[in-house]
Design a protein around this motif. Structure first.
Motif, mmCIF file in Angstrom:
data_model
loop_
_atom_site.group_PDB
_atom_site.id
_atom_site.type_symbol
_atom_site.label_atom_id
_atom_site.label_comp_id
_atom_site.label_asym_id
_atom_site.label_seq_id
_atom_site.Cartn_x
_atom_site.Cartn_y
_atom_site.Cartn_z
ATOM 1 N N THR A 284 -15.837 -27.741 -12.227
ATOM 2 C CA THR A 284 -14.686 -27.311 -12.608
ATOM 3 C C THR A 284 -14.016 -26.327 -11.729
ATOM 4 O O THR A 284 -14.814 -25.477 -11.286
ATOM 5 N N VAL A 285 -12.946 -26.498 -11.491
ATOM 6 C CA VAL A 285 -12.110 -25.396 -10.606
ATOM 7 C C VAL A 285 -11.012 -24.550 -11.653
ATOM 8 O O VAL A 285 -10.423 -25.210 -12.403
ATOM 9 N N ASN A 286 -11.266 -23.244 -11.384
ATOM 10 C CA ASN A 286 -10.377 -22.321 -12.169
ATOM 11 C C ASN A 286 -9.423 -21.667 -11.383
ATOM 12 O O ASN A 286 -9.861 -20.964 -10.489
ATOM 13 N N GLU A 287 -8.039 -21.629 -11.422
ATOM 14 C CA GLU A 287 -7.134 -20.608 -10.600
ATOM 15 C C GLU A 287 -6.549 -19.836 -11.356
ATOM 16 O O GLU A 287 -6.174 -19.874 -12.586
ATOM 17 N N ASN A 288 -6.565 -18.599 -11.032
ATOM 18 C CA ASN A 288 -6.021 -17.338 -11.748
ATOM 19 C C ASN A 288 -5.081 -16.468 -10.846
ATOM 20 O O ASN A 288 -5.361 -16.279 -9.700
ATOM 21 N N LYS A 289 -3.714 -16.283 -11.185
ATOM 22 C CA LYS A 289 -2.875 -15.338 -10.688
ATOM 23 C C LYS A 289 -3.173 -13.998 -11.158
ATOM 24 O O LYS A 289 -3.362 -13.990 -12.477
ATOM 25 N N LEU A 290 -3.411 -12.862 -10.238
ATOM 26 C CA LEU A 290 -3.513 -11.723 -10.850
ATOM 27 C C LEU A 290 -3.186 -10.641 -9.935
ATOM 28 O O LEU A 290 -2.667 -10.937 -8.597
ATOM 29 N N ILE A 291 -2.877 -9.488 -10.440
ATOM 30 C CA ILE A 291 -2.793 -8.341 -9.563
ATOM 31 C C ILE A 291 -3.906 -7.450 -9.507
ATOM 32 O O ILE A 291 -4.167 -7.088 -10.723
ATOM 33 N N ASN A 292 -4.336 -6.975 -8.424
ATOM 34 C CA ASN A 292 -5.325 -5.923 -8.366
ATOM 35 C C ASN A 292 -4.898 -4.789 -7.455
ATOM 36 O O ASN A 292 -4.298 -4.829 -6.671
ATOM 37 N N ILE A 293 -5.231 -3.857 -8.336
ATOM 38 C CA ILE A 293 -5.036 -2.310 -7.779
ATOM 39 C C ILE A 293 -6.056 -1.743 -7.315
ATOM 40 O O ILE A 293 -6.977 -1.459 -7.918
ATOM 41 N N TYR A 294 -6.178 -1.255 -5.964
ATOM 42 C CA TYR A 294 -7.385 -0.624 -5.444
ATOM 43 C C TYR A 294 -6.868 0.800 -5.157
ATOM 44 O O TYR A 294 -5.981 0.929 -4.587
ATOM 45 N N LYS A 295 -7.881 1.710 -5.699
ATOM 46 C CA LYS A 295 -7.600 3.290 -5.519
ATOM 47 C C LYS A 295 -8.790 3.598 -4.312
ATOM 48 O O LYS A 295 -10.110 3.531 -4.600
ATOM 49 N N ALA B 279 0.892 -1.207 -0.061
ATOM 50 C CA ALA B 279 0.119 0.090 -0.143
ATOM 51 C C ALA B 279 0.883 1.326 -0.106
ATOM 52 O O ALA B 279 1.846 1.435 0.845
ATOM 53 N N CYS B 280 0.628 2.256 -0.931
ATOM 54 C CA CYS B 280 1.133 3.620 -0.893
ATOM 55 C C CYS B 280 0.028 4.448 -1.215
ATOM 56 O O CYS B 280 -0.637 4.398 -2.063
ATOM 57 N N GLY B 281 0.347 5.830 -0.514
ATOM 58 C CA GLY B 281 -0.541 6.755 -0.639
ATOM 59 C C GLY B 281 -2.141 6.168 -0.454
ATOM 60 O O GLY B 281 -2.229 5.670 0.594
ATOM 61 N N ASN B 282 -3.034 6.439 -1.310
ATOM 62 C CA ASN B 282 -4.419 6.064 -1.312
ATOM 63 C C ASN B 282 -4.552 4.964 -2.248
ATOM 64 O O ASN B 282 -5.724 4.545 -2.719
ATOM 65 N N GLU B 283 -3.509 3.835 -2.681
ATOM 66 C CA GLU B 283 -3.774 2.763 -3.188
ATOM 67 C C GLU B 283 -3.103 1.468 -2.664
ATOM 68 O O GLU B 283 -1.967 1.672 -1.666
ATOM 69 N N ALA B 284 -3.371 0.369 -3.110
ATOM 70 C CA ALA B 284 -2.889 -0.831 -2.628
ATOM 71 C C ALA B 284 -3.005 -1.910 -3.906
ATOM 72 O O ALA B 284 -3.902 -1.944 -4.548
ATOM 73 N N ALA B 285 -1.837 -2.635 -3.792
ATOM 74 C CA ALA B 285 -1.711 -3.714 -5.169
ATOM 75 C C ALA B 285 -1.658 -4.876 -4.357
ATOM 76 O O ALA B 285 -0.778 -5.028 -3.368
ATOM 77 N N CYS B 286 -2.235 -5.703 -4.640
ATOM 78 C CA CYS B 286 -2.498 -7.214 -4.058
ATOM 79 C C CYS B 286 -1.942 -8.041 -5.147
ATOM 80 O O CYS B 286 -2.639 -8.343 -6.257
ATOM 81 N N PHE B 287 -1.102 -9.118 -5.062
ATOM 82 C CA PHE B 287 -0.714 -10.279 -5.955
ATOM 83 C C PHE B 287 -1.660 -11.456 -5.300
ATOM 84 O O PHE B 287 -1.284 -11.771 -4.121
#
Length: 124
Positions: A98-109, A79-87
């Protein structure tokens, strides 16, 4: 008041709990969700994201209707400033089992009101 680092966990926990109203309550009325960033051929052909709570609610209905469950594992968050990045790895159990897995990066402002102003999701 919420901190930017709270938003990813609160958001994904609400989706995991299948709490549509709780998830939507995290967003500003004029928030934008880009999931994925750059658009998707089925639900965001223009690549502009879901704009406003009504559109974000329709997006929630669309993705949740095909799933019976969702879980997540956070690998790293910054988290930096008013944002957070999450891997994160998100695991989706579809209605057919069925099961699906996804790796992703979410950025929340985060907005000045402590709500999600934007959510940008990077995945393929």
């Amino acid at each position: 008041m919420m901190k930017p680092a709270d938003l990813p966990i609160k958001s994904m926990s609400a989706v995991k709990a299948r709490d549509r109203e709780g998830w939507l309550a995290l967003f500003e009325d004029n928030a934008v969700v880009e999931d994925p960033v750059g658009g998707h051929e089925m639900w965001d052909k223009e690549g502009t994201g879901q704009q406003g709570k009504e559109a974000i609610g329709r997006f929630y209905d669309m993705f949740s209707s095909s799933q019976s469950a969702m879980d997540f594992e956070v690998h790293h968050m910054a988290a930096c400033g008013n944002e957070a990045a999450c891997f994160v790895t998100m695991k989706f159990t579809m209605n057919d089992g069925t099961v699906n897995e996804n790796k992703l990066i979410n950025i929340y402002k985060m907005s000045p009101n402590g709500k999600v102003a934007s959510l940008r999701s990077f995945w393929n």
